[in-house]
Scaffold this motif. Structure first.
Motif, PDB file in Angstrom:
ATOM      1  N   VAL A 181       1.966   9.925   2.978  1.00  0.00           N
ATOM      2  CA  VAL A 181       1.573   8.550   3.305  1.00  0.00           C
ATOM      3  C   VAL A 181       0.542   8.567   4.431  1.00  0.00           C
ATOM      4  O   VAL A 181      -0.445   7.833   4.402  1.00  0.00           O
ATOM      5  N   ARG A 182       0.754   9.437   5.410  1.00  0.00           N
ATOM      6  CA  ARG A 182      -0.188   9.558   6.520  1.00  0.00           C
ATOM      7  C   ARG A 182      -1.559  10.018   6.022  1.00  0.00           C
ATOM      8  O   ARG A 182      -2.596   9.485   6.415  1.00  0.00           O
ATOM      9  N   ILE A 183      -1.563  11.002   5.130  1.00  0.00           N
ATOM     10  CA  ILE A 183      -2.823  11.510   4.583  1.00  0.00           C
ATOM     11  C   ILE A 183      -3.509  10.445   3.735  1.00  0.00           C
ATOM     12  O   ILE A 183      -4.713  10.225   3.854  1.00  0.00           O
ATOM     13  N   ASP A 184      -2.747   9.780   2.873  1.00  0.00           N
ATOM     14  CA  ASP A 184      -3.319   8.790   1.949  1.00  0.00           C
ATOM     15  C   ASP A 184      -3.811   7.524   2.647  1.00  0.00           C
ATOM     16  O   ASP A 184      -4.862   6.988   2.305  1.00  0.00           O
ATOM     17  N   LEU A 185      -3.027   7.031   3.612  1.00  0.00           N
ATOM     18  CA  LEU A 185      -3.311   5.721   4.196  1.00  0.00           C
ATOM     19  C   LEU A 185      -3.705   5.741   5.670  1.00  0.00           C
ATOM     20  O   LEU A 185      -4.129   4.722   6.200  1.00  0.00           O
ATOM     21  N   GLY A 186      -3.505   6.869   6.334  1.00  0.00           N
ATOM     22  CA  GLY A 186      -3.805   6.936   7.762  1.00  0.00           C
ATOM     23  C   GLY A 186      -2.723   6.328   8.628  1.00  0.00           C
ATOM     24  O   GLY A 186      -2.899   6.174   9.838  1.00  0.00           O
ATOM     25  N   ASP A 236       0.834  -1.211   0.000  1.00  0.00           N
ATOM     26  CA  ASP A 236       0.000   0.000   0.000  1.00  0.00           C
ATOM     27  C   ASP A 236       0.868   1.260   0.000  1.00  0.00           C
ATOM     28  O   ASP A 236       0.569   2.230  -0.696  1.00  0.00           O
ATOM     29  N   ILE A 237       1.936   1.228   0.771  1.00  0.00           N
ATOM     30  CA  ILE A 237       2.845   2.379   0.828  1.00  0.00           C
ATOM     31  C   ILE A 237       3.522   2.573  -0.515  1.00  0.00           C
ATOM     32  O   ILE A 237       3.617   3.690  -1.021  1.00  0.00           O
ATOM     33  N   ARG A 238       3.995   1.473  -1.128  1.00  0.00           N
ATOM     34  CA  ARG A 238       4.614   1.571  -2.456  1.00  0.00           C
ATOM     35  C   ARG A 238       3.633   2.159  -3.467  1.00  0.00           C
ATOM     36  O   ARG A 238       3.989   3.023  -4.270  1.00  0.00           O
ATOM     37  N   GLU A 239       2.401   1.700  -3.422  1.00  0.00           N
ATOM     38  CA  GLU A 239       1.388   2.194  -4.352  1.00  0.00           C
ATOM     39  C   GLU A 239       1.112   3.681  -4.124  1.00  0.00           C
ATOM     40  O   GLU A 239       0.951   4.438  -5.083  1.00  0.00           O
ATOM     41  N   ALA A 240       1.081   4.096  -2.877  1.00  0.00           N
ATOM     42  CA  ALA A 240       0.864   5.520  -2.572  1.00  0.00           C
ATOM     43  C   ALA A 240       1.989   6.363  -3.150  1.00  0.00           C
ATOM     44  O   ALA A 240       1.757   7.443  -3.703  1.00  0.00           O
ATOM     45  N   ILE A 241       3.222   5.875  -3.065  1.00  0.00           N
ATOM     46  CA  ILE A 241       4.367   6.599  -3.609  1.00  0.00           C
ATOM     47  C   ILE A 241       4.268   6.670  -5.128  1.00  0.00           C
ATOM     48  O   ILE A 241       4.500   7.718  -5.730  1.00  0.00           O
ATOM     49  N   LEU A 242       3.905   5.565  -5.755  1.00  0.00           N
ATOM     50  CA  LEU A 242       3.748   5.559  -7.208  1.00  0.00           C
ATOM     51  C   LEU A 242       2.632   6.498  -7.660  1.00  0.00           C
ATOM     52  O   LEU A 242       2.653   6.998  -8.784  1.00  0.00           O
ATOM     53  N   ASN A 243       1.684   6.748  -6.756  1.00  0.00           N
ATOM     54  CA  ASN A 243       0.584   7.668  -7.054  1.00  0.00           C
ATOM     55  C   ASN A 243       0.872   9.097  -6.614  1.00  0.00           C
ATOM     56  O   ASN A 243      -0.029   9.929  -6.614  1.00  0.00           O
ATOM     57  N   GLY A 244       2.123   9.380  -6.212  1.00  0.00           N
ATOM     58  CA  GLY A 244       2.510  10.749  -5.936  1.00  0.00           C
ATOM     59  C   GLY A 244       2.915  11.098  -4.522  1.00  0.00           C
ATOM     60  O   GLY A 244       3.363  12.218  -4.276  1.00  0.00           O
ATOM     61  N   ALA A 245       2.765  10.195  -3.564  1.00  0.00           N
ATOM     62  CA  ALA A 245       3.203  10.490  -2.203  1.00  0.00           C
ATOM     63  C   ALA A 245       4.722  10.662  -2.193  1.00  0.00           C
ATOM     64  O   ALA A 245       5.440   9.836  -2.742  1.00  0.00           O
ATOM     65  N   VAL A 292      10.169   1.764   4.706  1.00  0.00           N
ATOM     66  CA  VAL A 292       9.595   1.370   3.409  1.00  0.00           C
ATOM     67  C   VAL A 292       9.605   2.558   2.463  1.00  0.00           C
ATOM     68  O   VAL A 292      10.010   2.449   1.307  1.00  0.00           O
ATOM     69  N   LEU A 293       9.165   3.701   2.953  1.00  0.00           N
ATOM     70  CA  LEU A 293       9.142   4.918   2.144  1.00  0.00           C
ATOM     71  C   LEU A 293      10.532   5.240   1.601  1.00  0.00           C
ATOM     72  O   LEU A 293      10.703   5.442   0.394  1.00  0.00           O
ATOM     73  N   ASP A 294      11.535   5.251   2.464  1.00  0.00           N
ATOM     74  CA  ASP A 294      12.896   5.561   2.036  1.00  0.00           C
ATOM     75  C   ASP A 294      13.417   4.552   1.015  1.00  0.00           C
ATOM     76  O   ASP A 294      14.050   4.927   0.027  1.00  0.00           O
ATOM     77  N   ARG A 295      13.144   3.277   1.242  1.00  0.00           N
ATOM     78  CA  ARG A 295      13.612   2.229   0.331  1.00  0.00           C
ATOM     79  C   ARG A 295      12.989   2.393  -1.053  1.00  0.00           C
ATOM     80  O   ARG A 295      13.671   2.313  -2.074  1.00  0.00           O
ATOM     81  N   VAL A 296      11.694   2.629  -1.100  1.00  0.00           N
ATOM     82  CA  VAL A 296      11.004   2.772  -2.384  1.00  0.00           C
ATOM     83  C   VAL A 296      11.477   4.028  -3.111  1.00  0.00           C
ATOM     84  O   VAL A 296      11.718   4.000  -4.322  1.00  0.00           O
TER      85      VAL A 296
END
Length: 65
Positions: free
Chosen positions: A28-33, A13-22, A48-52
């Motif tokens: 990530v907090r806004i998109d996924l809570g 989910d985090i990877r997908e949020a980043i691919l969608n612009g996070a 995860v965020l840093d790795r992606v």
């Protein structure tokens, strides 16, 4: 793998949020809570965020070379 059990957010989910612009934890907090409730997941979500983001930078650098 579940990163935030409170919000049932996974690393995927985090990877997908980043691919969608996070672009950061705030997004990530806004998109996924993620990290809004107990906060235990913050360090794992950030990893995860840093790795992606690193992988995305590496991919961009290789494609520009």
């Amino acid at each position: 793998m579940y990163i935030c059990v409170c919000r049932e957010a996974t690393d995927r989910d985090i990877r997908e949020a980043i691919l969608n612009g996070a672009a950061g934890m705030r997004d990530v907090r806004i998109d996924l809570g993620v990290s809004e409730r107990c906060g235990v997941c913050v360090c794992h979500a950030k990893m995860v965020l840093d790795r992606v983001l690193q992988q995305a930078d590496l991919t961009t650098a290789l494609s520009e070379a």
